[in-house]
Design an enzyme around this catalytic site. Structure first.
Site, mmCIF file in Angstrom:
data_model
loop_
_atom_site.group_PDB
_atom_site.id
_atom_site.type_symbol
_atom_site.label_atom_id
_atom_site.label_comp_id
_atom_site.label_asym_id
_atom_site.label_seq_id
_atom_site.Cartn_x
_atom_site.Cartn_y
_atom_site.Cartn_z
ATOM 1 C CE LYS A 79 19.405 -70.318 19.427
ATOM 2 N NZ LYS A 79 19.526 -70.484 20.876
ATOM 3 C CG ASP A 101 20.772 -73.646 21.069
ATOM 4 O OD1 ASP A 101 21.065 -73.433 19.875
ATOM 5 O OD2 ASP A 101 19.908 -73.005 21.689
HETATM 6 N N1 LIG Z 1 15.292 -70.421 18.900
HETATM 7 C C1 LIG Z 1 14.432 -70.133 19.829
HETATM 8 O O1 LIG Z 1 13.698 -69.153 19.767
HETATM 9 C C2 LIG Z 1 14.315 -71.045 21.013
HETATM 10 C C3 LIG Z 1 13.184 -70.966 21.822
HETATM 11 C C4 LIG Z 1 13.113 -71.820 22.920
HETATM 12 C C5 LIG Z 1 14.126 -72.716 23.171
HETATM 13 N N2 LIG Z 1 15.231 -72.747 22.371
HETATM 14 C C6 LIG Z 1 16.357 -73.636 22.637
HETATM 15 O O2 LIG Z 1 15.876 -74.945 22.796
HETATM 16 C C7 LIG Z 1 16.318 -75.473 24.046
HETATM 17 C C8 LIG Z 1 15.356 -76.512 24.483
HETATM 18 O O3 LIG Z 1 14.385 -75.926 25.365
HETATM 19 P P1 LIG Z 1 12.956 -76.410 25.496
HETATM 20 O O4 LIG Z 1 12.241 -75.737 26.566
HETATM 21 O O5 LIG Z 1 12.416 -76.230 24.166
HETATM 22 O O6 LIG Z 1 13.273 -77.933 25.878
HETATM 23 P P2 LIG Z 1 12.323 -79.130 26.190
HETATM 24 O O7 LIG Z 1 13.265 -80.237 26.500
HETATM 25 O O8 LIG Z 1 11.240 -79.312 25.176
HETATM 26 O O9 LIG Z 1 11.566 -78.671 27.508
HETATM 27 C C9 LIG Z 1 12.238 -78.436 28.699
HETATM 28 C C10 LIG Z 1 11.243 -78.659 29.803
HETATM 29 O O10 LIG Z 1 10.931 -80.034 29.836
HETATM 30 C C11 LIG Z 1 11.164 -80.559 31.112
HETATM 31 N N3 LIG Z 1 11.897 -81.834 30.962
HETATM 32 C C12 LIG Z 1 13.152 -82.016 30.523
HETATM 33 N N4 LIG Z 1 13.457 -83.312 30.512
HETATM 34 C C13 LIG Z 1 12.367 -83.970 30.970
HETATM 35 C C14 LIG Z 1 12.080 -85.323 31.194
HETATM 36 N N5 LIG Z 1 12.957 -86.280 30.953
HETATM 37 N N6 LIG Z 1 10.836 -85.648 31.655
HETATM 38 C C15 LIG Z 1 9.924 -84.694 31.918
HETATM 39 N N7 LIG Z 1 10.154 -83.382 31.726
HETATM 40 C C16 LIG Z 1 11.364 -83.024 31.253
HETATM 41 C C17 LIG Z 1 12.005 -79.566 31.855
HETATM 42 O O11 LIG Z 1 11.528 -79.549 33.163
HETATM 43 P P3 LIG Z 1 12.407 -79.047 34.410
HETATM 44 O O12 LIG Z 1 12.709 -77.615 34.133
HETATM 45 O O13 LIG Z 1 11.494 -79.247 35.564
HETATM 46 O O14 LIG Z 1 13.629 -79.906 34.447
HETATM 47 C C18 LIG Z 1 11.743 -78.273 31.138
HETATM 48 O O15 LIG Z 1 10.680 -77.581 31.781
HETATM 49 C C19 LIG Z 1 16.444 -74.226 24.929
HETATM 50 O O16 LIG Z 1 17.225 -74.409 26.068
HETATM 51 C C20 LIG Z 1 17.091 -73.292 23.938
HETATM 52 O O17 LIG Z 1 18.457 -73.598 23.800
HETATM 53 C C21 LIG Z 1 15.316 -71.942 21.288
#
Ligand SMILES: NC(=O)c1ccc[n+]([C@@H]2O[C@H](COP(=O)([O-])OP(=O)(O)OC[C@H]3O[C@@H](n4cnc5c(N)ncnc54)[C@H](OP(=O)(O)O)[C@@H]3O)[C@@H](O)[C@H]2O)c1
Length: 312
Positions: free
Chosen positions: A86, A52
């Site tokens: 996007k 993504d």
């Molecule tokens: N459409 C939108 O507006 C929008 C907004 C936000 C995100 N997104 C998309 O969604 C994706 C997902 O992002 P998210 O932040 O939402 O993902 P998430 O997986 O909910 O959170 C990522 C965070 O969780 C931690 N993490 C990941 N795996 C872990 C594990 N196994 N155990 C403990 N902590 C863990 C990571 O830490 P570390 O960094 O320390 O590894 C990171 O800080 C983004 O990259 C983007 O592509 C879209």
């Protein structure tokens, strides 16, 4: 019970075209260039096939390089991966849609996208500044274009074979319904924040009834503390079934019928987040009974992202 291999290879059909989206998606919202490259390579190596991206993340070039190198090393065909990008808010004017799409495609080094989403329903003042503001710091919106105008231009991209499916992100039912009613090509995917603290059940039911893939971002609550990763119900289930809290949250998301995006930044976490397997029904029920409600990302309210690296 579904075994873990089902999760790793599970795909959801998209309502238009012939595409299928792998349910386990890797998100590329990573603040630095080197981190983007290594995390993307690690995700591909762990088995993720759904990536993504977004012009707003300002790292499509690095994601493209990592995918190209990783695919060459692993002998992975373009058709075996699913890539999304996007359209940013400053490109909602119909005449700006195709150039913005082509620029993403070129930065990613691809000749088609599997999915193109409007990043948010908010149109910002068109131009090169992705975060246009007045002297008082207020966002400058563009009232001269509707989401339907933008959607029509995105439909043309599908007509011309440039992307296989289109959808919407950071959208609620109130904005989704009119698009579904008027669209010639219905949205195939809706990407929104979702986790046990924000289950978005009504939107999920609507998506299921209308053959729209519900794609959950922040399934781990953006990793924020306190958050679902530390929830006592989730921790207790994890200890009971011998999985990590992250694996419990990701399995819950898949088992309730959503696809998901997660952003592990190390190889070990990429393997952890990819190698998930089904939870027993009673564990799903326990998670569904969690009463805490919290949204971690305010982007849906203003179009201004909460988690974008600054200064790149
Ligand atoms: N459409 C939108 O507006 C929008 C907004 C936000 C995100 N997104 C998309 O969604 C994706 C997902 O992002 P998210 O932040 O939402 O993902 P998430 O997986 O909910 O959170 C990522 C965070 O969780 C931690 N993490 C990941 N795996 C872990 C594990 N196994 N155990 C403990 N902590 C863990 C990571 O830490 P570390 O960094 O320390 O590894 C990171 O800080 C983004 O990259 C983007 O592509 C879209």
């Amino acid at each position: 019970m579904i075994d873990s291999s089902d999760f790793r290879t599970q795909k959801m059909p998209l309502s238009h075209g012939t595409g299928h989206m792998p349910v386990l998606g890797f998100g590329t919202l990573i603040p630095d260039a080197a981190g983007t490259i290594s995390a993307t390579r690690d995700a591909l190596e762990a088995g993720f096939r759904h990536f993504d991206c977004a012009e707003r993340y300002r790292n499509e070039r690095e994601v493209g390089q990592a995918l190209q190198a990783g695919r060459a090393a692993g002998g992975i065909a373009r058709e075996a991966i699913f890539v999304t990008s996007k359209l940013w808010n400053t490109n909602h004017r119909p005449e700006r849609v195709e150039p913005a799409f082509e620029a993403s495609l070129s930065r990613l080094g691809l000749n088609y996208l599997d999915l193109y989403l409007s990043h948010t329903p908010f149109a910002f003042q068109p131009g090169d500044d992705q975060d246009p503001r007045d002297q008082n710091g207020n966002l400058l919106y563009d009232r001269g274009v509707t989401l339907l105008d933008t959607w029509r231009a995105m439909e043309s991209l599908v007509d011309r074979g440039k992307c296989r499916a289109i959808g919407l992100s950071d959208i609620g039912l109130n904005e989704l319904l009119p698009i579904c009613e008027s669209a010639r090509i219905k949205p195939a995917v809706v990407q929104v924040e979702s986790h046990p603290y924000l289950p978005e059940t009504e939107l999920l039911e609507f998506c299921k009834k209308n053959d729209i893939v519900f794609l959950a971002f922040a399934p781990l609550g953006h990793g924020l503390s306190p958050g679902p990763l530390e929830d006592p119900v989730v921790s207790a289930i994890a200890a009971r079934v011998g999985k990590t809290p992250a694996q419990v949250l990701l399995a819950w998301a898949v088992q309730r019928g959503t696809a998901l995006l997660t952003t592990p930044r190390t190889a070990a976490r990429a393997r952890e987040n990819f190698n998930i397997s089904a939870l027993p029904e009673e564990a799903l029920d326990e998670i569904n009974r969690i009463q805490t409600r919290q949204r971690f990302n305010e982007v849906v309210k203003t179009g201004s992202p909460g988690f974008i690296p600054q200064g790149r």
